[in-house]
Design a protein around this motif. Structure first.
Motif, PDB file in Angstrom:
ATOM      1  N   SER A 159      60.549  22.013  37.585  1.00 28.15           N
ATOM      2  CA  SER A 159      59.812  22.542  36.401  1.00 28.15           C
ATOM      3  C   SER A 159      58.816  23.181  36.802  1.00 28.15           C
ATOM      4  CB  SER A 159      59.442  21.472  35.322  1.00 28.15           C
ATOM      5  OG  SER A 159      58.824  20.483  36.048  1.00 28.15           O
ATOM      6  N   THR A 160      58.046  24.211  36.043  1.00 31.88           N
ATOM      7  CA  THR A 160      56.551  24.862  36.439  1.00 31.88           C
ATOM      8  C   THR A 160      55.862  24.291  35.423  1.00 31.88           C
ATOM      9  OG1 THR A 160      57.622  26.602  35.113  1.00 31.88           O
ATOM     10  CG2 THR A 160      58.000  26.820  37.533  1.00 31.88           C
ATOM     11  N   SER A 161      54.607  24.139  35.860  1.00 30.52           N
ATOM     12  CA  SER A 161      53.383  24.051  35.420  1.00 30.52           C
ATOM     13  C   SER A 161      53.072  25.247  34.266  1.00 30.52           C
ATOM     14  CB  SER A 161      52.205  23.661  36.249  1.00 30.52           C
ATOM     15  OG  SER A 161      50.983  23.953  35.349  1.00 30.52           O
ATOM     16  N   PHE A 162      52.588  24.953  33.156  1.00 32.87           N
ATOM     17  CA  PHE A 162      52.330  26.110  32.119  1.00 32.87           C
ATOM     18  C   PHE A 162      51.398  27.192  32.596  1.00 32.87           C
ATOM     19  CE2 PHE A 162      50.589  27.771  28.299  1.00 32.87           C
ATOM     20  CZ  PHE A 162      51.664  28.353  27.708  1.00 32.87           C
ATOM     21  N   ASP A 163      50.384  26.642  33.786  1.00 28.51           N
ATOM     22  CA  ASP A 163      49.337  27.751  34.236  1.00 28.51           C
ATOM     23  C   ASP A 163      49.807  27.993  35.830  1.00 28.51           C
ATOM     24  OD1 ASP A 163      47.753  29.056  32.648  1.00 28.51           O
ATOM     25  OD2 ASP A 163      45.801  27.842  32.937  1.00 28.51           O
TER      26      ASP A 163
ATOM     27  N   ARG B  82      50.940  34.103  35.173  1.00 29.66           N
ATOM     28  CA  ARG B  82      50.853  32.703  35.288  1.00 29.66           C
ATOM     29  C   ARG B  82      52.330  32.605  34.300  1.00 29.66           C
ATOM     30  NH1 ARG B  82      46.888  29.770  37.596  1.00 29.66           N
ATOM     31  NH2 ARG B  82      45.050  30.957  37.802  1.00 29.66           N
ATOM     32  N   GLN B  83      52.672  31.409  34.381  1.00 31.70           N
ATOM     33  CA  GLN B  83      53.665  30.844  33.405  1.00 31.70           C
ATOM     34  C   GLN B  83      53.385  31.095  32.047  1.00 31.70           C
ATOM     35  OE1 GLN B  83      56.976  29.921  34.216  1.00 31.70           O
ATOM     36  NE2 GLN B  83      57.433  29.848  32.184  1.00 31.70           N
ATOM     37  N   SER B  84      52.341  30.820  31.708  1.00 31.77           N
ATOM     38  CA  SER B  84      51.640  30.963  30.461  1.00 31.77           C
ATOM     39  C   SER B  84      51.763  32.494  29.753  1.00 31.77           C
ATOM     40  CB  SER B  84      50.386  30.484  30.281  1.00 31.77           C
ATOM     41  OG  SER B  84      49.383  30.946  31.133  1.00 31.77           O
ATOM     42  N   ASP B  85      51.594  33.200  30.629  1.00 30.02           N
ATOM     43  CA  ASP B  85      51.818  34.606  30.666  1.00 30.02           C
ATOM     44  C   ASP B  85      53.065  35.162  30.034  1.00 30.02           C
ATOM     45  OD1 ASP B  85      48.874  35.196  30.978  1.00 30.02           O
ATOM     46  OD2 ASP B  85      49.469  35.299  33.127  1.00 30.02           O
TER      47      ASP B  85
END
Length: 121
Positions: A3-7, A19-22
């Protein structure tokens, strides 16, 4: 698959960082953010280089709009060599809160196209 961190940083491309959040913003009816636009401008500039076109990143556009020091602004604008450009694209965000990164509710694109004017008498 881990799993990847949101940021977590997913991609570095030239000066742009995604970033993942993007990436989550691209999954549904959400607003584009500064980093997505900056990445796309960087991508376009790399694949379609032109000395006559300038795609100004969102952070630079925002700084130009809100810079309180006109001397610094003038020096910076000189470095962009704007008179040599035929097309300049500025992504403009409606945020008026300079203390908050990535604010605002709406993006617009401001395009400047220099055309040659031929006068006949």
């Amino acid at each position: 698959m881990a799993s990847t961190s949101f940021d977590e940083i997913i991609l570095r491309y030239n000066d742009a960082v995604l970033r993942q959040s993007d990436l989550v913003t691209l999954e549904g009816p959400k607003w584009l953010n500064d980093r997505i636009i900056e990445f796309y401008f960087s991508y376009l500039s790399s694949f379609y280089p032109s000395e006559h076109i300038l795609l100004v990143p969102p952070a630079i556009t925002y700084w130009i709009m809100n810079c309180p020091d006109t001397n610094s602004l003038q020096d910076f604008l000189k470095s962009l060599n704007l008179p040599s450009k035929k097309l300049i694209i500025f992504p403009v965000n409606d945020s008026d809160d300079v203390s908050r990164a990535e604010g605002g509710n709406h993006w617009s694109l401001l395009a400047y196209e220099k055309t040659d004017i031929i006068m006949t008498v």
